[in-house]
Design a protein around this motif. Sequence first.
Motif, PDB file in Angstrom:
ATOM      1  N   ILE A  93      -7.339  12.959  15.964  1.00 20.46           N
ATOM      2  CA  ILE A  93      -8.442  13.764  15.426  1.00 20.46           C
ATOM      3  C   ILE A  93      -8.956  13.177  14.119  1.00 20.46           C
ATOM      4  N   LEU A  94      -8.182  12.280  13.531  1.00 17.95           N
ATOM      5  CA  LEU A  94      -8.580  11.660  12.261  1.00 17.95           C
ATOM      6  C   LEU A  94      -7.813  10.355  12.125  1.00 17.95           C
ATOM      7  N   ARG A  95      -8.532   9.281  11.822  1.00 20.54           N
ATOM      8  CA  ARG A  95      -7.883   7.992  11.585  1.00 20.54           C
ATOM      9  C   ARG A  95      -8.635   7.275  10.476  1.00 20.54           C
ATOM     10  N   TYR A  96      -7.893   6.709   9.544  1.00 19.63           N
ATOM     11  CA  TYR A  96      -8.534   5.963   8.457  1.00 19.63           C
ATOM     12  C   TYR A  96      -7.542   4.954   7.896  1.00 19.63           C
ATOM     13  N   HIS A  97      -8.028   4.019   7.106  1.00 17.31           N
ATOM     14  CA  HIS A  97      -7.135   3.066   6.448  1.00 17.31           C
ATOM     15  C   HIS A  97      -7.699   2.708   5.081  1.00 17.31           C
ATOM     16  N   THR A  98      -6.841   2.192   4.233  1.00 12.47           N
ATOM     17  CA  THR A  98      -7.306   1.733   2.921  1.00 12.47           C
ATOM     18  C   THR A  98      -7.576   0.233   3.005  1.00 12.47           C
ATOM     19  N   GLU A  99      -8.414  -0.237   2.107  1.00  7.06           N
ATOM     20  CA  GLU A  99      -8.654  -1.680   1.988  1.00  7.06           C
ATOM     21  C   GLU A  99      -8.517  -2.120   0.536  1.00  7.06           C
ATOM     22  N   SER A 100      -8.058  -1.193  -0.300  1.00  2.35           N
ATOM     23  CA  SER A 100      -7.999  -1.458  -1.748  1.00  2.35           C
ATOM     24  C   SER A 100      -6.775  -2.273  -2.154  1.00  2.35           C
ATOM     25  N   GLN A 101      -5.848  -2.465  -1.209  1.00  5.03           N
ATOM     26  CA  GLN A 101      -4.594  -3.166  -1.507  1.00  5.03           C
ATOM     27  C   GLN A 101      -3.823  -2.492  -2.637  1.00  5.03           C
ATOM     28  N   PHE A 102      -3.932  -1.160  -2.698  1.00  3.96           N
ATOM     29  CA  PHE A 102      -3.300  -0.422  -3.805  1.00  3.96           C
ATOM     30  C   PHE A 102      -1.778  -0.546  -3.807  1.00  3.96           C
ATOM     31  N   LEU A 103      -1.171  -0.812  -2.647  1.00  2.00           N
ATOM     32  CA  LEU A 103       0.296  -0.876  -2.614  1.00  2.00           C
ATOM     33  C   LEU A 103       0.847  -2.060  -3.410  1.00  2.00           C
ATOM     34  N   THR A 104       0.028  -3.085  -3.570  1.00  2.00           N
ATOM     35  CA  THR A 104       0.522  -4.261  -4.305  1.00  2.00           C
ATOM     36  C   THR A 104       0.890  -3.917  -5.751  1.00  2.00           C
ATOM     37  N   GLU A 105       0.266  -2.876  -6.279  1.00  2.00           N
ATOM     38  CA  GLU A 105       0.598  -2.480  -7.658  1.00  2.00           C
ATOM     39  C   GLU A 105       1.810  -1.562  -7.731  1.00  2.00           C
ATOM     40  N   HIS A 106       2.310  -1.159  -6.558  1.00  2.00           N
ATOM     41  CA  HIS A 106       3.378  -0.158  -6.559  1.00  2.00           C
ATOM     42  C   HIS A 106       4.586  -0.599  -5.746  1.00  2.00           C
ATOM     43  N   GLY A 107       4.855  -1.898  -5.737  1.00  2.00           N
ATOM     44  CA  GLY A 107       6.084  -2.377  -5.114  1.00  2.00           C
ATOM     45  C   GLY A 107       5.942  -2.759  -3.652  1.00  2.00           C
ATOM     46  N   GLY A 108       4.740  -2.603  -3.084  1.00  2.00           N
ATOM     47  CA  GLY A 108       4.513  -3.111  -1.738  1.00  2.00           C
ATOM     48  C   GLY A 108       4.766  -2.134  -0.609  1.00  2.00           C
ATOM     49  N   ASN A 109       5.244  -0.943  -0.917  1.00  2.00           N
ATOM     50  CA  ASN A 109       5.363   0.070   0.143  1.00  2.00           C
ATOM     51  C   ASN A 109       5.604   1.444  -0.477  1.00  2.00           C
ATOM     52  N   LEU A 110       5.635   2.464   0.379  1.00  2.10           N
ATOM     53  CA  LEU A 110       5.759   3.831  -0.135  1.00  2.10           C
ATOM     54  C   LEU A 110       7.145   4.105  -0.715  1.00  2.10           C
ATOM     55  N   TYR A 111       8.164   3.442  -0.168  1.00  2.00           N
ATOM     56  CA  TYR A 111       9.514   3.595  -0.718  1.00  2.00           C
ATOM     57  C   TYR A 111       9.509   3.262  -2.208  1.00  2.00           C
ATOM     58  N   HIS A 112       8.924   2.129  -2.538  1.00  4.22           N
ATOM     59  CA  HIS A 112       8.882   1.734  -3.950  1.00  4.22           C
ATOM     60  C   HIS A 112       7.900   2.586  -4.744  1.00  4.22           C
ATOM     61  N   LEU A 113       6.778   2.939  -4.109  1.00  5.48           N
ATOM     62  CA  LEU A 113       5.809   3.795  -4.803  1.00  5.48           C
ATOM     63  C   LEU A 113       6.457   5.109  -5.221  1.00  5.48           C
ATOM     64  N   PHE A 114       7.248   5.694  -4.314  1.00  6.63           N
ATOM     65  CA  PHE A 114       7.842   6.997  -4.632  1.00  6.63           C
ATOM     66  C   PHE A 114       9.077   6.891  -5.530  1.00  6.63           C
ATOM     67  N   LYS A 115       9.646   5.694  -5.647  1.00  7.06           N
ATOM     68  CA  LYS A 115      10.672   5.492  -6.678  1.00  7.06           C
ATOM     69  C   LYS A 115      10.009   5.608  -8.056  1.00  7.06           C
ATOM     70  N   LYS A 116       8.782   5.087  -8.115  1.00  6.74           N
ATOM     71  CA  LYS A 116       8.019   5.081  -9.370  1.00  6.74           C
ATOM     72  C   LYS A 116       7.417   6.457  -9.659  1.00  6.74           C
ATOM     73  N   TYR A 117       6.992   7.137  -8.610  1.00  8.90           N
ATOM     74  CA  TYR A 117       6.391   8.471  -8.737  1.00  8.90           C
ATOM     75  C   TYR A 117       7.236   9.463  -7.945  1.00  8.90           C
ATOM     76  N   PRO A 118       8.343   9.929  -8.510  1.00  9.28           N
ATOM     77  CA  PRO A 118       9.271  10.767  -7.734  1.00  9.28           C
ATOM     78  C   PRO A 118       8.623  12.072  -7.261  1.00  9.28           C
ATOM     79  N   VAL A 119       8.947  12.439  -6.024  1.00 11.63           N
ATOM     80  CA  VAL A 119       8.492  13.714  -5.466  1.00 11.63           C
ATOM     81  C   VAL A 119       9.539  14.756  -5.845  1.00 11.63           C
ATOM     82  N   ARG A 120       9.486  15.187  -7.099  1.00  7.97           N
ATOM     83  CA  ARG A 120      10.545  16.032  -7.642  1.00  7.97           C
ATOM     84  C   ARG A 120       9.956  17.187  -8.431  1.00  7.97           C
ATOM     85  N   PHE A 121      10.401  18.373  -8.121  1.00 13.79           N
ATOM     86  CA  PHE A 121       9.956  19.545  -8.872  1.00 13.79           C
ATOM     87  C   PHE A 121      10.197  19.324 -10.362  1.00 13.79           C
ATOM     88  N   GLY A 122       9.172  19.638 -11.154  1.00 12.64           N
ATOM     89  CA  GLY A 122       9.348  19.602 -12.601  1.00 12.64           C
ATOM     90  C   GLY A 122       9.197  18.236 -13.237  1.00 12.64           C
TER      91      GLY A 122
END
Lengths: 315, 315, 315
Positions: C180-209
């Motif tokens: 029902i919805l499909r899209y992709h990025t072309e900004s190459q934003f992951l290169t600034e955040h370790g190359g994947n979501l695992y590293h991105l979320f190490k940097k930006y923890p999904v943590r209350f508070g």
Amino acid sequence: MLRFIFFLMCLLQLRHTVLSVTEAVTAKPIIINGTYINPELGKYHARLRTLARSCLDIKEKNNASQDGMYILTTESGTYYQAFCDMTTAGGGWTLVASVHENNIKGKCSLGDRWSSQQGNDQNLPEGDGTWANTVTFGSAEGSTSDDYKNPGYYDISAKDVSVWHVPNNEQLKSWTSSAILRYHTESQFLTEHGGNLYHLFKKYPVRFGAGQCKSDMGPSSPVVYDTGDKDSTANLYGPSVGKEFESGFITFRVFNADQAAVAMCSGVKPTECNPQHYCIGGGGFFSDHQQCGDFTALKQASKHLTQSAVLLFYR
Amino acid sequence: MLRFIFFLMCLLQLRHTVLSVTEAVTAKPIIINGTYINPELGKYHARLRTLARSCLDIKEKNNASQDGMYILTTESGTYYQAFCDMTTAGGGWTLVASVHENNIKGKCSLGDRWSSQQGNDQNLPEGDGTWANTVTFGSAEGSTSDDYKNPGYYDISAKDVSVWHVPNNEQLKSWTSSAILRYHTESQFLTEHGGNLYHLFKKYPVRFGAGQCKSDMGPSSPVVYDTGDKDSTANLYGPSVGKEFESGFITFRVFNADQAAVAMCSGVKPTECNPQHYCIGGGGFFSDHQQCGDFTALKQASKHLTQSAVLLFYR
Amino acid sequence: MLRFIFFLMCLLQLRHTVLSVTEAVTAKPIIINGTYINPELGKYHARLRTLARSCLDIKEKNNASQDGMYILTTESGTYYQAFCDMTTAGGGWTLVASVHENNIKGKCSLGDRWSSQQGNDQNLPEGDGTWANTVTFGSAEGSTSDDYKNPGYYDISAKDVSVWHVPNNEQLKSWTSSAILRYHTESQFLTEHGGNLYHLFKKYPVRFGAGQCKSDMGPSSPVVYDTGDKDSTANLYGPSVGKEFESGFITFRVFNADQAAVAMCSGVKPTECNPQHYCIGGGGFFSDHQQCGDFTALKQASKHLTQSAVLLFYR
């Protein structure tokens, strides 16, 4: 006629590499001049060549010296990957399991696969039964973030165990350097108990009410330290419990004063009847429901300990 | 020129075996004089050679006669291992699933993957939906100790089913000898329902309220016994329910008097409206919450039955 | 002497195919006249030949153009299969995860692996921690019916993401047409955040508070639509929340007014402080426990959205 040497690019086919092949079912060369076109495939084939029942087999038959993921098979022909420690004390150690506490306040709740995920329940004296069954779960690369058990746990015929306490969420390549405690046995105690923990726990069930503290304690073996020592082990469990055990051992299937069963006392041998304070894993029922869980009642222990996964190896 | 015979050690490379090769990406011989250097690799390659969509394919194309683990592929190219029964009634049976009750008193709780793990809930009339989706879990070697479902469940195109009731925790090599009940169909009933249970249950949803007792009962097929018979089947379900069904059948998707759905009546065809007493699996809601669970309300059944896993095969 | 061409049946052995071989450890031919005897094995070997770290590697090195299951390896040598989208915007996309809501009324209960399965709990501010650990679960073929995460999630080094919202229970071959919805990025934003979501979320923890609404919002990238557009995206989240975000983006790690963390806002960038109404995944604690869960509090959203799994690809 036979005097010339053949250097033929062969693996998947002997056709000349210049021939174009397009259909999937047509063979294609994978090696040119003795070198893999795709180096990743070369690495995979190298791993496949050492296929064996255990890391020790691989070590002995191939003189393998690199730590890492290898390919193993069970007696029944189930293929799986496992991490091999080819370094410690001669190497040949297969990682077969990890015990990870995902919620120290959860009491025999979701994630407590090494005790019970069904809540503290007298009707389930063995809990999930993980220590003595062939259920597998988790992955090697995720074994510091979740419980893990592979077919080697019940399939490998081993003599000794090695245990690593690795901080939660550490990645595989950092396990050795980040471990807070590492030791192994050299007593070959497993040979008397069926060759692995699966058989040991069939003999010594981790079941509420199946025995008494002290008189029914299961096997214990002295350990040789690879990281840490007797004192650092005692410190990890906290000052108030240090007099209740002797450091420098690993002990299996111990009952507390209420006949509740714990599975493994890592680094210690209990001398009193409160193993829930320094042993992990267990059956599915504890008189005090607060003690039910993968890390039972290690509340007095150091956070370094309770926030580390316990990795189990066989050799 | 072509009159001599080549006996070249070839598989991974044609270099002479005396040449030493050390890098992973360099090819190494794996066969000498037509025999594998590593017999385990030989066994693996033997399994790979028979790669197919089902155990029946393997049986027919390779005349394979050994029970054991084989390698299969789905239509989409997902590779997995499965247990093949190459013996019973001509063989060619693929083990695709097992239904295991981990806690007979748990009611649609953790481990009830063939009904619901979300608690008895009218908002979830299909429960986990396992009977009609492509979710997979568990392992063949652990299938008598935990729920199991592999890709064959939805991928294989089959005609008949075979069912084994094997006591919990029995190891693979003992399944046949320890089974308390084994039977198979020969009616080819699956051909009318999409070729497997995934498609059958798409057609006959296991959903609360989707039909009425009797009028909306799903497909039923007579069975041929391999272990046990009609009488022993009836005995397993207990004396009080024997008049509510006819032995010698397998029946799918049945409603009780409250419109609650059960998935499979193993060995029987219901004639009354209490299938929860002799059928397993189900939707996610039962008017009496005590009936919610993988083994619904089999309390009157023999412990031999309730403490055995139900293994499902296709052919 | 070298002027003739060898058409030797080689792969597993060079013996003539007429020789009968029976033992498993004896090599057997698998190719005759350059064609696989078993076409399924040919397909498997074709997949193995392209073994790589990501679908993009496969695309680039082999000019592969077929969507489907391929074989990948992690840096540590763990082998796994993954679905490759070789079509969209040049192809090379690896499916690494799916977020599936199994029970919209379950609140951080079983099945909420992308938030918490431990109940809403202030003691577990990161919940299960799935966004930033190496735990894996589920299968590609089951990824529209259950949560899914493979080793690529943490292992692949990528630049962009692609997201597909596919109705629950759709089979792999229908994903593209039914999305029902499909899209992709072309900004190459992951290169600034370790190359994947695992590293991105190490940097930006999904943590209350761990931060405040607005001031601590994580990375956001504009998206290019493959199915749907900005308006259809806004419509999916419901009329009442359309003024709280800007369509045409994907945003990661956002806090609400109560400092509760959500992981991913698919298709939008929040401008107000109620991300729980249009973002998914999260930590383990929300001041309003009704908001805890994989699909947080998307109650106002279209059923098309809440009954679709969210598939995540890397390139």
